[in-house]
Design an enzyme around this catalytic site. Sequence first.
Site, PDB file in Angstrom:
ATOM      1  N   LYS A 221       3.732  33.268  13.982  1.00 35.91           N
ATOM      2  CA  LYS A 221       3.682  32.641  15.311  1.00 35.91           C
ATOM      3  C   LYS A 221       3.925  31.140  15.260  1.00 35.91           C
ATOM      4  O   LYS A 221       3.781  30.499  14.223  1.00 35.91           O
ATOM      5  CB  LYS A 221       2.370  33.003  16.004  1.00 35.91           C
ATOM      6  CG  LYS A 221       2.448  34.461  16.502  1.00 35.91           C
ATOM      7  CD  LYS A 221       1.383  34.854  17.451  1.00 35.91           C
ATOM      8  CE  LYS A 221       1.659  36.308  17.900  1.00 35.91           C
ATOM      9  NZ  LYS A 221       0.460  36.943  18.455  1.00 35.91           N
ATOM     10  N   ARG A 255      -2.576  42.270  12.518  1.00 35.58           N
ATOM     11  CA  ARG A 255      -1.259  42.775  12.942  1.00 35.58           C
ATOM     12  C   ARG A 255      -0.202  41.873  12.305  1.00 35.58           C
ATOM     13  O   ARG A 255      -0.143  40.684  12.625  1.00 35.58           O
ATOM     14  CB  ARG A 255      -1.191  42.725  14.473  1.00 35.58           C
ATOM     15  CG  ARG A 255       0.129  43.191  15.060  1.00 35.58           C
ATOM     16  CD  ARG A 255       0.094  43.073  16.589  1.00 35.58           C
ATOM     17  NE  ARG A 255       1.342  43.486  17.192  1.00 35.58           N
ATOM     18  CZ  ARG A 255       2.405  42.707  17.316  1.00 35.58           C
ATOM     19  NH1 ARG A 255       2.373  41.472  16.880  1.00 35.58           N
ATOM     20  NH2 ARG A 255       3.505  43.165  17.876  1.00 35.58           N
TER      21      ARG A 255
HETATM   22  C1  7PJ Z   1       0.435  40.458  19.618  1.00 29.74           C
HETATM   23  C2  7PJ Z   1       0.624  41.752  20.114  1.00 29.74           C
HETATM   24  C3  7PJ Z   1      -0.877  40.047  19.245  1.00 29.74           C
HETATM   25  C4  7PJ Z   1      -1.627  42.252  19.887  1.00 29.74           C
HETATM   26  C5  7PJ Z   1       2.519  40.708  20.105  1.00 29.74           C
HETATM   27  C6  7PJ Z   1       4.561  38.544  18.327  1.00 29.74           C
HETATM   28  C7  7PJ Z   1       4.509  38.730  19.782  1.00 29.74           C
HETATM   29  N1  7PJ Z   1      -0.388  42.652  20.240  1.00 29.74           N
HETATM   30  N2  7PJ Z   1       1.939  41.887  20.412  1.00 29.74           N
HETATM   31  N3  7PJ Z   1      -1.870  40.988  19.393  1.00 29.74           N
HETATM   32  N4  7PJ Z   1       1.639  39.825  19.608  1.00 29.74           N
HETATM   33  N5  7PJ Z   1      -2.654  43.110  19.990  1.00 29.74           N
HETATM   34  O1  7PJ Z   1       4.304  39.436  17.518  1.00 29.74           O
HETATM   35  O2  7PJ Z   1       4.920  37.392  17.961  1.00 29.74           O
HETATM   36  O3  7PJ Z   1      -1.155  38.918  18.819  1.00 29.74           O
HETATM   37  S1  7PJ Z   1       4.217  40.425  20.341  1.00 29.74           S
END
Ligand code: 7PJ
Length: 276
Positions: A221, A255
Amino acid sequence: MFWQTTRFRIDLARPKVMGIVNVTPDSFSDGGRHDDTSTALAHCEQLLAEGADILDIGGESSRPGAAPVPLEQELARVLPVIQGALQFGVPLSVDTVKPEVMQRVLDLGADIVNDINALRLPGALEAVAAHPQCGVCLMHMHGDPATMQSRPAYDDVVAEVSDFLHERAAALLQRGVRLERIVFDPGIGFGKSVAHNLELLRRQRELLALGRPLLLGWSRKSTLGTITGRPVGERLAASVAAALASVHLGARVVRVHDVAATVDALKVWDGAGLGG
Ligand code: 7PJ
């Protein structure tokens, strides 16, 4: 602590790694082509070989400023990948904000709904509540992906995130969803400045008072780019460090894009006895 999902009651005594699978169309397609599906399924297999515990499959980019994907296109991207990935025998999470997508993937047998919008679109709470035991990740987002990075402001970011997540969980509980199905995510980068994201990391333990496991998504990020001065393709070390820091401060699921490196880091953390 456990996370109840459709097919699995996930034991979070040890932290789990959720691998990110973006179902993105190749340049000649709208998504949903056989090629797009095979590419995504091959990516699933690779992440599993690297040690992923959970796969998070998404067909809509939620990067700041991203255009929304029409329903039919998102379904065409995601459904064949879910269908194919069910055979891998690991929990499948679906990253979507659309109630119609939630309903269709749950009908197929998906395990977890991961909603960056915390089930705020009409029908989303109902889609999850109608299922006997799918898991759900409720994430905090301030604003929406189109506008969220324009001057995010909070009096106390941790308190506001916490109150929001508590309120969304209460809405689910009221509809009969058991607490054991719910996991919380403060939503790194979603309507937050670099300072807000870092405050959420430093004070992450305060969110444990919500009483449910925390899932954190720091991978690649932009805050990591700001801290390190590196473009998105060079944020591996920063992403692993952030994942490890978040686990050390109590996160139970991370994640990530870079599964192999994260799994290695967690093995060392565990070997040091830091996992208890
Ligand atoms: C997240 C997500 C996060 C959860 C994305 C990216 C953007 N779902 N989906 N938490 N981020 N739960 O991966 O940069 O931080 S999409």
